[in-house]
Design an enzyme around this catalytic site. Structure first.
Site: not given
Ligand code: 13P
Length: 255
Positions: A9-11, A97, A99, A169, A175, A215, A236-237
């Site tokens: 997930n590149w956001k 998600h 977010e 999640e 994050g 994470s 994510g990251g």
């Molecule tokens: P991180 O891996 O950056 O914690 O993000 C997780 C996430 O929200 C994946 O959708």
């Protein structure tokens, strides 16, 4: 046996040029040849076509979108429909998600409308749920997960449920560098599977793949994904770096 699914997930990151370079680097690491793990790249809308183009013949790697709207078409400025995603050869769509829930006010009801429309359009939803730290500290994890799951996936047929991916999640792990321990994650996943059995039937509960997100890194991926009810990762990251993402995909193969 559920096939593991690892998604990037590149956001709100990655230009078209960066996306191409990422895919090229991933293919150099032979991720295109992996068939025992499903790999999904979820770019921002603006880089979807570029990712598909860069993937070329590596058809085992699927492309996803980070959101969509439930209406078919019309005056909805700034929104993207399921049909527009299908037009870009998108297979998966991440819905609900945390977010989107916290920053953009998405409720279980909204997520549910989107999930249903995704299935109608033959897109596979990755439906996200997870508790906040405050909810965990108050001992409400199961209550919150059951509510989000039953609300977001209400009214689906067992077949549609089986084709839905659930992403657990925990909000406090996104994050933050603070991962759920494999035991905490497994406990939540087992509860989610039990709830899915209750919502449909045993077969459905056994079929649904439940990803862990929050994470995930090359260092913790193997232990998390070797838990019996953890069927992959939503990253994510660490998914912004082809090297670490490839390592996480490879960790999903180790039992
Ligand atoms: P991180 O891996 O950056 O914690 O993000 C997780 C996430 O929200 C994946 O959708």
């Amino acid at each position: 046996m559920r096939k593991k699914i690892v998604a990037a997930n590149w956001k709100m990151n990655m230009t078209q040029a960066e996306a191409s370079r990422f895919v090229e680097a991933l293919l150099l690491r032979d991720v295109g040849e992996i068939t025992d793990v499903e790999v999904v790249i979820v770019p921002p809308f603006t880089a979807i076509a570029k990712v598909t183009e860069a993937l070329g013949n590596a058809q085992n790697i699927k492309v996803g979108a980070q959101n969509m709207y439930w209406e078919k078409n019309g005056p909805f400025t700034g929104e993207i429909s399921a049909a527009l995603l299908r037009d870009l050869f998108v297979h998966y769509v991440v819905l609900g998600h945390s977010e989107r829930r916290t920053l953009f006010g998405e409720t279980d009801e909204i997520v549910n409308r989107k999930v249903r429309v995704a299935h109608e359009a033959k897109l596979r939803p990755i439906a996200c749920i997870g508790e906040t730290l405050e909810q965990r500290d108050r001992g409400n994890v199961e209550k919150i997960l059951a509510m989000q799951l039953r609300g977001s996936l209400a009214g689906l047929t067992p077949k549609d449920l089986q084709e839905t991916v659930v992403a657990y999640e925990p909000v406090w792990a996104i994050g933050t560098g603070r991962t759920a321990t494999p035991e905490q994650a497994q406990e939540a996943h087992a509860f989610i599977r039990k709830t899915l059995r209750e919502m449909a039937d045993d077969t459905t509960g056994e079929h649904v793949r439940i990803q862990y997100g929050g994470s995930v890194k090359p260092e913790n991926a193997r232990e998390l994904m070797s838990q019996p009810d953890i069927d992959g990762a939503l990253v994510g990251g660490a998914s912004l770096d082809p090297r670490s993402f490839a390592q996480i995909v490879k960790a999903a193969r180790e039992r």
